[in-house]
Scaffold this active site. Structure first.
Site, PDB file in Angstrom:
ATOM      1  N   TYR A   1       0.813  -1.223   0.000  1.00  0.00           N
ATOM      2  CA  TYR A   1       0.000   0.000   0.000  1.00  0.00           C
ATOM      3  C   TYR A   1       0.850   1.277   0.000  1.00  0.00           C
ATOM      4  CZ  TYR A   1      -4.423  -2.524   0.502  1.00  0.00           C
ATOM      5  OH  TYR A   1      -5.520  -3.313   0.270  1.00  0.00           O
TER       6      TYR A   1
ATOM      7  N   PHE B   1      -6.502   7.563   5.328  1.00  0.00           N
ATOM      8  CA  PHE B   1      -6.936   6.201   5.647  1.00  0.00           C
ATOM      9  C   PHE B   1      -5.789   5.192   5.678  1.00  0.00           C
ATOM     10  CE2 PHE B   1      -7.458   6.815   1.031  1.00  0.00           C
ATOM     11  CZ  PHE B   1      -6.777   5.717   0.518  1.00  0.00           C
TER      12      PHE B   1
ATOM     13  N   ARG C   1     -11.563  -6.526 -11.862  1.00  0.00           N
ATOM     14  CA  ARG C   1     -12.025  -5.297 -11.190  1.00  0.00           C
ATOM     15  C   ARG C   1     -13.520  -5.084 -11.422  1.00  0.00           C
ATOM     16  NH1 ARG C   1      -8.385  -1.984  -8.697  1.00  0.00           N
ATOM     17  NH2 ARG C   1      -9.587  -0.088  -9.079  1.00  0.00           N
TER      18      ARG C   1
ATOM     19  N   THR D   1     -14.613   0.688  -5.790  1.00  0.00           N
ATOM     20  CA  THR D   1     -13.932   0.684  -4.485  1.00  0.00           C
ATOM     21  C   THR D   1     -14.910   0.943  -3.334  1.00  0.00           C
ATOM     22  OG1 THR D   1     -11.978   1.558  -5.613  1.00  0.00           O
ATOM     23  CG2 THR D   1     -12.020   1.743  -3.212  1.00  0.00           C
TER      24      THR D   1
ATOM     25  N   ARG E   1     -18.552  -6.369  -4.254  1.00  0.00           N
ATOM     26  CA  ARG E   1     -18.615  -5.299  -3.244  1.00  0.00           C
ATOM     27  C   ARG E   1     -20.045  -4.796  -3.051  1.00  0.00           C
ATOM     28  NH1 ARG E   1     -13.009  -2.452  -5.206  1.00  0.00           N
ATOM     29  NH2 ARG E   1     -11.600  -3.489  -3.746  1.00  0.00           N
TER      30      ARG E   1
ATOM     31  N   HIS F   1      -8.956  -7.020  -2.986  1.00  0.00           N
ATOM     32  CA  HIS F   1      -8.033  -6.156  -3.725  1.00  0.00           C
ATOM     33  C   HIS F   1      -7.808  -6.797  -5.083  1.00  0.00           C
ATOM     34  CE1 HIS F   1      -4.498  -3.830  -4.858  1.00  0.00           C
ATOM     35  NE2 HIS F   1      -4.012  -4.983  -5.296  1.00  0.00           N
TER      36      HIS F   1
ATOM     37  N   GLU G   1       2.865  -6.255  -8.194  1.00  0.00           N
ATOM     38  CA  GLU G   1       2.188  -6.909  -7.069  1.00  0.00           C
ATOM     39  C   GLU G   1       2.378  -8.422  -7.094  1.00  0.00           C
ATOM     40  OE1 GLU G   1      -1.293  -3.504  -6.481  1.00  0.00           O
ATOM     41  OE2 GLU G   1      -1.849  -5.463  -7.271  1.00  0.00           O
TER      42      GLU G   1
HETATM   43  P1  ADP Z   1      -9.072  -0.370  -5.025  1.00  0.00           P
HETATM   44  O1  ADP Z   1      -8.827  -1.366  -3.903  1.00  0.00           O
HETATM   45  O2  ADP Z   1     -10.480  -0.464  -5.540  1.00  0.00           O
HETATM   46  O3  ADP Z   1      -8.028  -0.414  -6.105  1.00  0.00           O
HETATM   47  P2  ADP Z   1      -7.769   2.072  -4.000  1.00  0.00           P
HETATM   48  O4  ADP Z   1      -6.485   1.619  -4.599  1.00  0.00           O
HETATM   49  O5  ADP Z   1      -8.233   3.470  -4.276  1.00  0.00           O
HETATM   50  O6  ADP Z   1      -8.986   1.100  -4.367  1.00  0.00           O
HETATM   51  O7  ADP Z   1      -7.682   1.936  -2.413  1.00  0.00           O
HETATM   52  C1  ADP Z   1      -7.082   0.803  -1.836  1.00  0.00           C
HETATM   53  C2  ADP Z   1      -7.891   0.373  -0.654  1.00  0.00           C
HETATM   54  O8  ADP Z   1      -7.821   1.362   0.343  1.00  0.00           O
HETATM   55  C3  ADP Z   1      -9.398   0.203  -0.924  1.00  0.00           C
HETATM   56  O9  ADP Z   1      -9.725  -1.054  -1.475  1.00  0.00           O
HETATM   57  C4  ADP Z   1      -9.963   0.376   0.466  1.00  0.00           C
HETATM   58  O10 ADP Z   1      -9.841  -0.842   1.227  1.00  0.00           O
HETATM   59  C5  ADP Z   1      -9.030   1.405   1.071  1.00  0.00           C
HETATM   60  N1  ADP Z   1      -9.565   2.762   0.970  1.00  0.00           N
HETATM   61  C6  ADP Z   1      -9.578   3.562  -0.121  1.00  0.00           C
HETATM   62  N2  ADP Z   1     -10.154   4.751   0.151  1.00  0.00           N
HETATM   63  C7  ADP Z   1     -10.522   4.698   1.451  1.00  0.00           C
HETATM   64  C8  ADP Z   1     -11.165   5.604   2.356  1.00  0.00           C
HETATM   65  N3  ADP Z   1     -11.556   6.813   1.953  1.00  0.00           N
HETATM   66  N4  ADP Z   1     -11.375   5.185   3.628  1.00  0.00           N
HETATM   67  C9  ADP Z   1     -10.988   3.971   4.055  1.00  0.00           C
HETATM   68  N5  ADP Z   1     -10.368   3.066   3.250  1.00  0.00           N
HETATM   69  C10 ADP Z   1     -10.144   3.417   1.980  1.00  0.00           C
END
Ligand code: ADP
Length: 149
Positions: free
Chosen positions: A49, A57, A85, A91, A102, A115, A126
């Site tokens: 991450y 967050f 996806r 998300t 979701r 993810h 990844e």
């Molecule tokens: P995705 O997982 O759909 O690719 P992102 O890469 O934007 O989405 O974000 C990674 C992960 O971070 C999300 O799957 C979610 O678990 C968490 N996340 C993203 N935005 C937020 C937020 N505003 N508050 C809490 N957790 C978040």
């Protein structure tokens, strides 16, 4: 042909959704070529991450992914990155289309179950982060010709 990293995150494992998520990816026609069940440590969580470091967050996200075991997998198929996806949904679960994982099983962005890699570049990074090359097992599937033209 594309490969993508999929994580069944701690909330989905705790809620008994491993089978449901794998079922949907298999049924779509995607092919599983690697899988492991593991407890994510701090270092792996922070590397995975890293792009979110500094966001409000981020700390909660690292706590979430390290809170309980996850199922990490590599899925293969034509357009696998977009297809996975799409099957996961947006998300934010309240923005995810009906019929997506979701939408069907989640309510909050911070507990959104899965993810999936978002581009060929991140998929390659990844997969290399989560799996050693020898842990990937490409295989010929009897139904391939009926799924890929
Ligand atoms: P995705 O997982 O759909 O690719 P992102 O890469 O934007 O989405 O974000 C990674 C992960 O971070 C999300 O799957 C979610 O678990 C968490 N996340 C993203 N935005 C937020 C937020 N505003 N508050 C809490 N957790 C978040």
């Amino acid at each position: 042909m594309e490969r993508t990293l999929v994580l069944i995150k701690p909330d989905a494992v705790q809620r008994g959704l491993i089978g449901e998520i794998i079922l949907r990816l298999e049924r779509r026609g995607l092919k599983l070529i690697a899988a492991k069940f593991l407890q994510v440590n701090q270092e792996l969580a922070e590397t995975h991450y890293a792009v979110h470091k500094g966001k409000p967050f981020y700390e909660g996200l690292v706590r979430y992914i390290t809170s309980s075991p996850v199922m990490a997998m590599v899925w293969e198929g034509p357009n696998a990155i977009a297809a996975v996806r799409q099957t996961m949904g947006a998300t934010r679960p309240t923005e995810a289309a009906p019929g997506t994982i979701r939408h069907d099983f989640a309510l909050e962005v911070g507990r959104n179950l899965t993810h999936a890699s978002d581009s060929p570049e991140t998929a390659a990074q990844e997969i290399a982060l989560w799996f050693k090359p020898e842990e990937l097992y490409p295989w010929d599937r009897a139904t391939d010709a009926w799924i890929m033209g």
